[in-house]
Scaffold this active site. Structure first.
Site, mmCIF file in Angstrom:
data_model
loop_
_atom_site.group_PDB
_atom_site.id
_atom_site.type_symbol
_atom_site.label_atom_id
_atom_site.label_comp_id
_atom_site.label_asym_id
_atom_site.label_seq_id
_atom_site.Cartn_x
_atom_site.Cartn_y
_atom_site.Cartn_z
ATOM 1 N N ARG A 238 96.088 17.981 -24.362
ATOM 2 C CA ARG A 238 97.467 16.997 -24.612
ATOM 3 C C ARG A 238 98.173 16.668 -23.465
ATOM 4 O O ARG A 238 98.384 17.775 -22.647
ATOM 5 C CB ARG A 238 98.191 17.376 -25.623
ATOM 6 C CG ARG A 238 97.760 17.046 -27.147
ATOM 7 C CD ARG A 238 97.767 15.746 -27.648
ATOM 8 N NE ARG A 238 97.731 15.562 -28.805
ATOM 9 C CZ ARG A 238 96.445 15.077 -29.227
ATOM 10 N NH1 ARG A 238 95.419 15.022 -28.288
ATOM 11 N NH2 ARG A 238 95.961 14.873 -30.362
ATOM 12 N N GLU A 267 102.490 9.291 -22.911
ATOM 13 C CA GLU A 267 101.647 8.384 -22.931
ATOM 14 C C GLU A 267 102.264 7.369 -23.968
ATOM 15 O O GLU A 267 102.465 7.903 -24.888
ATOM 16 C CB GLU A 267 100.052 8.820 -22.997
ATOM 17 C CG GLU A 267 99.740 9.657 -24.153
ATOM 18 C CD GLU A 267 98.515 10.235 -24.369
ATOM 19 O OE1 GLU A 267 98.034 10.970 -23.214
ATOM 20 O OE2 GLU A 267 97.815 10.028 -25.382
ATOM 21 N N HIS A 285 93.069 8.501 -22.251
ATOM 22 C CA HIS A 285 92.976 9.278 -23.809
ATOM 23 C C HIS A 285 91.726 8.888 -24.520
ATOM 24 O O HIS A 285 91.726 8.330 -25.678
ATOM 25 C CB HIS A 285 94.222 9.082 -24.620
ATOM 26 C CG HIS A 285 94.380 10.429 -25.536
ATOM 27 N ND1 HIS A 285 95.507 10.791 -26.051
ATOM 28 C CD2 HIS A 285 93.530 11.050 -26.216
ATOM 29 C CE1 HIS A 285 95.515 11.903 -26.665
ATOM 30 N NE2 HIS A 285 94.082 11.958 -26.902
HETATM 31 C C1 GLV Z 1 92.478 13.454 -29.972
HETATM 32 O O1 GLV Z 1 93.302 13.566 -28.847
HETATM 33 C C2 GLV Z 1 92.357 14.279 -30.947
HETATM 34 O O2 GLV Z 1 93.471 15.032 -31.036
HETATM 35 O O3 GLV Z 1 91.705 13.987 -31.777
#
Ligand code: GLV
Length: 326
Positions: A238, A267, A285
């Site tokens: 993250r 982000e 991401h």
């Molecule tokens: C993506 O970042 C998730 O947490 O599924």
């Protein structure tokens, strides 16, 4: 009375059909992220919200949704949801673990290989017409095979990353709150170590921890300074787990060799200084973004929401207190 489900982002048609079989659905096919105000308006009479990591689910929103029974996140990470606020209001919260493990592990490897072997930098070189011919010392990279891989966060995804390392004859070190059982450690050829040892000994460091106050800036200037000068850092966890400003500086000064980054602090905004650096592979991401996996995540989120609306315990309930109390 039929239930109302709000789906905050565009999802696959079969997922909407599945929800429509049991509820009235307010979906968002345009996929424009809803402002907190727009989400609160739309969900004011909703029984369920199927949301994404781009939606903030907090006390202010929950207080405006008195009928809400469940918040179903289309993600395994759920730092966008105030779990305590949900629990205090008797609202179930769910996530989508398991279905994205292998796809996310594949992408962590894509970033490792891409950063080590300078794939995106090489492509830019070619596209910009700078290639005039083969050279022995052209775009020299770092070997992945037989290197040491350090994984911080050895849950399901971390273990899937480690499994792939066996094919590359790597040594695997890992940090995790709890140690894996001996059989799994043996299978993965992985050794449980402290974070400082992992940082100092690894050629590749992959982050796979959830974001929380405890993991905020887990990797900052002091940690980057502990890493090998030839090391590669991969963040598929993250934004906020890494201090991005410190990472930019470490890449610029070659404190570490390279990085592969899929997630950013704040982000979709991100530190634009990354763009001036050749030794970083950047992605927006997308680690879980294969068609099959994103569909499986959305379908699982729908199943979690429908189970809660049917008075059942959702398969991926995060706050079991709420179901136990019901
Ligand atoms: C993506 O970042 C998730 O947490 O599924």
């Amino acid at each position: 009375m039929t239930h109302k489900v709000v789906v905050t982002r565009a999802v696959f048609d079969d997922v909407i059909e599945r929800l429509r079989g049991c509820a009235t659905v307010a979906d968002n096919p345009s996929d424009v992220p809803l402002s907190p105000e727009a989400l609160a308006d739309r969900a004011a009479d909703a029984d369920a919200i199927v949301c994404a990591l781009t939606d903030r689910i907090d006390a202010t929103l929950l207080d405006r949704c008195p009928r809400l029974k469940v918040v179903s996140n289309i993600a395994v990470g759920y730092n966008n949801i105030d779990l305590a606020a949900c629990t205090a209001r008797g609202v179930m919260a769910t996530n989508t673990p398991g279905v994205l493990d292998e796809t996310t592990a594949d992408f962590a490897w894509a970033l490792m290989l891409g950063a080590a072997r300078r794939v995106t930098e090489a492509e830019r070189y070619l596209r910009e017409g700078r290639w005039t011919g083969w050279q022995l010392q052209q775009l020299l990279g770092t070997d992945v095979h037989h290197a040491t891989l350090g994984i911080i966060g050895m849950g399901r995804i971390g273990q899937a990353i480690a499994r792939r390392a066996l094919g590359f004859s790597m040594q695997v070190l890992y940090c995790n709150r709890s140690r894996l059982d001996e059989a799994t450690e043996r299978q993965l050829n992985a050794r449980w170590v402290g974070r400082d040892e992992l940082l100092a000994a690894s050629d590749f460091v992959v982050l796979m921890v959830p974001y929380s106050e405890a993991t905020h800036h887990m990797i900052g200037a002091p940690e980057l300074a502990r890493m090998k000068p030839g090391a590669v850092l991969v963040n598929t966890a993250r934004g906020g787990v890494v201090d991005d400003r410190a990472l930019v500086e470490a890449l610029r000064s070659r404190t570490i060799a390279a990085a592969g980054i899929d997630v950013f602090e704040g982000e979709p905004a991100f530190n634009r200084d990354f763009l001036a650096l050749d030794n970083v592979v950047l992605a927006p991401h997308i680690a879980s973004s294969s068609t099959a996996t994103r569909r499986a995540m959305a379908m699982l989120a729908a199943r979690n929401a429908l189970a809660a609306l049917a008075g059942e315990r959702p398969p991926n309930l995060l706050n079991s207190d709420v179901a136990d109390r019901a």
